[in-house]
Each structure stands twice: as C-alpha cells, then as structure tokens.
Design a protein around this motif. Structure first.
Motif, short mmCIF file in Angstrom:
data_model
loop_
_atom_site.label_atom_id
_atom_site.label_comp_id
_atom_site.label_asym_id
_atom_site.label_seq_id
_atom_site.Cartn_x
_atom_site.Cartn_y
_atom_site.Cartn_z
N LEU A 281 -1.41 -1.76 -8.71
CA LEU A 281 -0.68 -2.46 -7.65
C LEU A 281 -1.54 -2.63 -6.40
O LEU A 281 -1.59 -3.72 -5.81
N LEU A 282 -2.24 -1.57 -6.00
CA LEU A 282 -3.05 -1.63 -4.78
C LEU A 282 -4.19 -2.65 -4.94
O LEU A 282 -4.48 -3.42 -4.01
N ALA B 246 0.83 -1.21 0.00
CA ALA B 246 0.00 0.00 0.00
C ALA B 246 0.86 1.26 0.00
O ALA B 246 0.57 2.24 -0.70
N HIS B 247 1.95 1.24 0.78
CA HIS B 247 2.88 2.38 0.83
C HIS B 247 3.54 2.59 -0.53
O HIS B 247 3.66 3.72 -1.02
N THR B 248 3.97 1.49 -1.17
CA THR B 248 4.61 1.57 -2.49
C THR B 248 3.63 2.09 -3.54
O THR B 248 3.99 2.91 -4.39
N ALA B 249 2.38 1.61 -3.49
CA ALA B 249 1.36 2.06 -4.44
C ALA B 249 1.12 3.56 -4.31
O ALA B 249 0.94 4.27 -5.32
N GLU B 250 1.12 4.06 -3.07
CA GLU B 250 0.94 5.49 -2.84
C GLU B 250 2.10 6.29 -3.43
O GLU B 250 1.90 7.36 -4.02
N GLN B 251 3.32 5.76 -3.30
CA GLN B 251 4.49 6.45 -3.85
C GLN B 251 4.47 6.44 -5.36
O GLN B 251 4.83 7.45 -6.01
N LEU B 252 4.07 5.31 -5.97
CA LEU B 252 4.05 5.22 -7.43
C LEU B 252 2.97 6.11 -8.03
O LEU B 252 3.20 6.81 -9.02
N GLY B 253 1.77 6.10 -7.43
CA GLY B 253 0.67 6.91 -7.90
C GLY B 253 0.20 6.50 -9.29
O GLY B 253 0.70 5.54 -9.89
N GLY B 254 -0.78 7.22 -9.80
CA GLY B 254 -1.25 7.00 -11.17
C GLY B 254 -1.88 5.63 -11.36
O GLY B 254 -2.27 4.94 -10.42
#
Length: 507
Positions: free
Chosen positions: A463-464, A449-457
C-alpha cells in the motif's frame, strides 16, 4: 553618490528589521513541524485542527491593509513595537495552552501582531534608505530573510520539537522579541505619512477586513472541500463584493486607507504580479514536496526540513546578487530572466519523470534552480514595487506586497494542491481493500501512510509503495502548472515594464 539625508543608523535599522521579519516568516511554517505532537497532546477535533493551521494567515491577510494605514497615521515604529507586544503575549498564551481553543486564540493574536509588524518593516526601511542603490541592497536582504525564514522554520522547529515538545516552537519567540524591542526602541526612527491626516475611514476598514478574510478563507476552503462545496464560492462572492466596494470607496475618499491608484503604474502592477504568480507555485511546491518527503519517502519532519534547504540557500545567494544585476541590466530583463529560471526549476521534476524515475537528487536540483530564480525575481519585484511608490504611499505598497505573498501561497496550496490530490486519487491502483480503508487511502497520501502503518506486513508495504508512486506521479504536473504561471509573469514583465526603467531612480 550618497544623498546628504542618509541616516547613520540605517544598517543597524536593517539588522533589527531583518530580525523582525525572520521571526514572522519562520512562524508561518514552524507549526508544520510542531503540529503532529500538538495534536497528540491536546487532541483537537478536525475543525479545531483546521482553525489552528488557518487562523494565523487569515488574521494576517485580513489586517494588512488596515495595519499599513494605521502605521502611516499612528507612527510606524510605534505600530511595530505594539505588534511585537501582541506577538509576545500570543506566544505566552500558546506556551501555556492546555486546550485547543487556547492555541487557536494564540495563533489569531500572532496573526494580528504579524500584520502590525510586516508593513512597518518595509515602510521604515524605505524611509531610512534614501539612496536607491543602498535601498535595493536593503530590500534584497529583506527578500532573502523572508524567503529563508519560511524555509528554515521547519528545520529549527524540528530541532526544538524533537527535544522539547511543541511548546518550544512558540517559546522561541519570547527572547527574540525581547531583543528586537529593546534594540528597536533605541535605534528605530519614527515616521508617518503626511497624507494620513483627516478622518479615519471606519467603513473602509470594515470593507477591507471582510473582503480579505472572505478571500483568504474562500481560497483555503476551496482547497479543502473542492469545487462542489458551495461555501468557498459564497465566501469568494462576498470577497468580490466587499473588495469592489472598498476599491470604489478608496478612489473617492480624500484620505484613502490604500492607494489603489498605485496599480495604474505599469512597473508597480507588474512587480505585484511577479510576486503573486510565482508565490502560487512556490507555496504549492513547498507544501507538496514536504508531503512527498515525509509520506512518500518516510523522512521525519526534521529530515524533510533539512532536505528542503537547497531552496532557501539558493534563494539567499541569488537575492544578494540581484541588486548588482539590476545595476548592470534593464529591470525587465533581470526580472523576466529570474522568472524563467524559476519556471525551469518548477518544470524539471515533470521533465525528468518522462525519461527516468524520480528520487531526492532530482528534487534537490529542482529546489536549487527554483531558489535561484525566486531569489532574483522576488528581490527585483520588491525593489521595483517599493521604488515605484512615492515615499508617503509606501505603506500601501508594503501592504499590497505582503498580501501578494500571503494570498499567492494560500492559492497555490488550494488550487495546485487540489489538482495534485485529484491526480493522486486517479493514479491509485485497486488494492482489494474494504470500502472504509479504500476511502481513507484515497483521501490523502498522509492517510495512506497512516493506514499502511496500521496494516503492517506485506499488505502495508504494498500500500505504501502504491501510494508513494501515485503521489509522485500526481505532484509533477502541478509543478509544471506552477512553471506556466512563472512564464506568464515573465511575459508580463517583458511586455509591460518600460525598457529604460532602472532602480537608480529616487522617488
């Protein structure tokens, strides 16, 4: 019909002890909500974060046996008041903490205070309520407060932390402690065990603390690092050796710290099993559902806490009904039936997943059924366990009961939580991410979830969704395993508890 020795203050005593227990049980879960803002403020390292989370349960588990024996000798009221003094001091240290190690020290002291408080509440309750029917009701209140407090902790913590920061989660303890101490000094009776005289068993104390710390630490480490790491196995071997020596010594010495012979009574052993095995499942499920709500469904900690409420509300209602059921039906049927209801609630998400998608309504229904089953089962088990112990051995019974709660919950998170983590990794599809990002995503749903927030778009959303779906598919088999444990406990109850056992027996 009431016995002539009924204490006229007993209902005030029950209210004070319930307040004591509510504070302790809430403190086991309130940090779950405060933790993210604490980490953001103090910036503890990964090892320090683990110690902040784990040290409370380790100190509590390690000292329960010693604290129960100390209360028998020194006075249960005196130990309870001392426990609250330690609890207040630890809360003050936490409130004024500016470094991570300050919080670790505070959490360790909170565990010490909790260990002094928890067996004392049951021991005083058993000595005050001499009538079996009233004692069953009082223990039902005790079970309801304990279960409700653990689940209300995140809700109250979320409300406080949202507006006042993580310090408020500890600040809450101070006024409540002050009220309980003032009322306790006035109304609580003092009691001791006549068997507690004689030489204090320092060797047994050392064996107990080393064994319980190693056991709790080994279980927790196993959940974090997996079966390939030699450290948890070394700790578990140390625990097995220490606790074996402890048990053998307790069977020999004239004034044992713990009456291990209580386990020779079938009703006592089954009651302990009926607390331990369901707590393995409940501990894991509450942990996994909280993660699913926050990371898989995107709720805030407070919103997640509110969505857990069907479990404690149902548990409280069922706990209040349990004494009536115990008077009407045989204990083995009430306990076994409660465990079967609990198992049905645990298996429901996996069953529904075979036919339809899973949303919050399915989990809400499962939490409600689990709460009903757990409320009946834990209340009946508590009444049976405490009633099976003679009055002068109730501290040993209380220490065993609390240990079943603590270690059961820790083992559930370790074993079933690890199972869910492995299934989550197996369910993740290939997303074409680079190696470091893939490793982070596979580590946990929180990292994903943290990685998905960083990647965005679009990539972040994809991913999420993938991580959420993988985690949903991963947790329901763990729920099913928890249900199997509850069924095993039910089978034990029906097989080993005497058919004619009733709670109306006074010991």
């Amino acid at each position: 019909m009431h016995t002539p020795t009924q204490d006229p203050r007993r209902w005030i005593v029950l209210a004070i002890l319930s307040g004591s227990l509510l504070l302790i049980s809430m403190d086991t879960t309130i940090l779950n909500v405060a933790f993210p803002s604490l980490v953001g403020d103090l910036q503890p390292g990964a090892v320090q974060q683990l110690w902040i989370i784990d040290i409370y349960a380790l100190a509590l588990s390690g000292l329960l046996v010693t604290a129960g024996a100390l209360g028998d000798r020194w006075g249960r009221k005196r130990l309870l008041m001392a426990g609250f003094g330690i609890f207040a001091l630890a809360s003050l240290i936490a409130v004024f903490s500016t470094e991570a190690w300050h919080v670790i020290a505070a959490r360790a002291l909170l565990g010490v205070g909790g260990a002094a408080i928890m067996p004392s509440t049951l021991s005083i309750l058993r000595s005050v309520f001499t009538d079996a029917k009233e004692r069953a009701f009082a223990l039902a209140v005790w079970a309801a407060v304990f279960g409700g407090g653990m689940a209300f902790g995140p809700v109250i913590g979320g409300l406080l932390v949202q507006d006042y920061g993580w310090h408020s989660a500890f600040l809450l303890n101070l006024p409540v402690t002050a009220v309980i101490v003032v009322a306790g000094l006035r109304y609580l009776p003092e009691s001791r065990s006549p068997r507690a005289a004689g030489k204090w068993d320092w060797t047994g104390v050392g064996q107990s603390i080393v064994g319980m710390l190693a056991l709790a630490g080994g279980i927790k480490q196993l959940g974090k690092s997996g079966v390939a790491d030699p450290l948890p196995w070394a700790l578990l071997i140390l625990a097995a050796v220490s606790l074996t020596l402890f048990v053998r010594r307790q069977l020999r010495v004239p004034n044992p710290l713990l009456q291990v012979r209580l386990f020779t009574k079938p009703a006592f052993s089954v009651a302990a099993t009926a607390i331990f095995l369901p707590m393995v499942g409940m501990g894991a499920i509450l942990f996994l559902v909280t993660q699913w709500l926050q990371y898989g469904q995107g709720y805030t900690p407070l919103e997640a806490g509110l969505r857990l409420l069907p479990a404690p509300l149902a548990l409280i209602c069922a706990s209040m009904v349990a004494p009536t059921l115990m008077q009407r039906f045989a204990i083995r049927h009430v306990l076994g039936g409660g465990l079967v209801v609990l198992a049905a609630g645990m298996a429901l998400p996996w069953t529904l997943q075979q036919f339809t998608g899973l949303g919050y309504p399915a989990f809400a229904a499962a939490l409600t059924i689990m709460g009903l089953g757990a409320g009946i089962a834990t209340t009946v088990a508590s009444v049976t366990l405490i009633s099976a112990a003679p009055a002068d051995e109730v501290s040993s019974a209380a220490a065993i009961e609390e240990t079943c709660y603590e270690l059961g919950s820790a083992m559930g998170v370790a074993i079933l939580g690890s199972t869910a983590a492995a299934l989550y990794r197996g369910n993740l599809p290939a997303l074409g991410l680079d190696a470091p990002t893939t490793a982070a995503v596979r580590d946990s749903v929180g990292e994903a979830a943290h990685t998905a927030e960083q990647l965005g778009g679009t990539l972040g959303r994809t991913l999420l969704e993938a991580a959420s779906q993988a985690y949903t598919l991963a947790i329901t088999p763990a729920f099913l395993m928890a249900g199997v444990l509850a069924i095993a406990a039910a089978a034990t109850a029906w097989t080993l508890i005497p058919r004619d056992l009733r709670p109306t027996e006074n010991h």
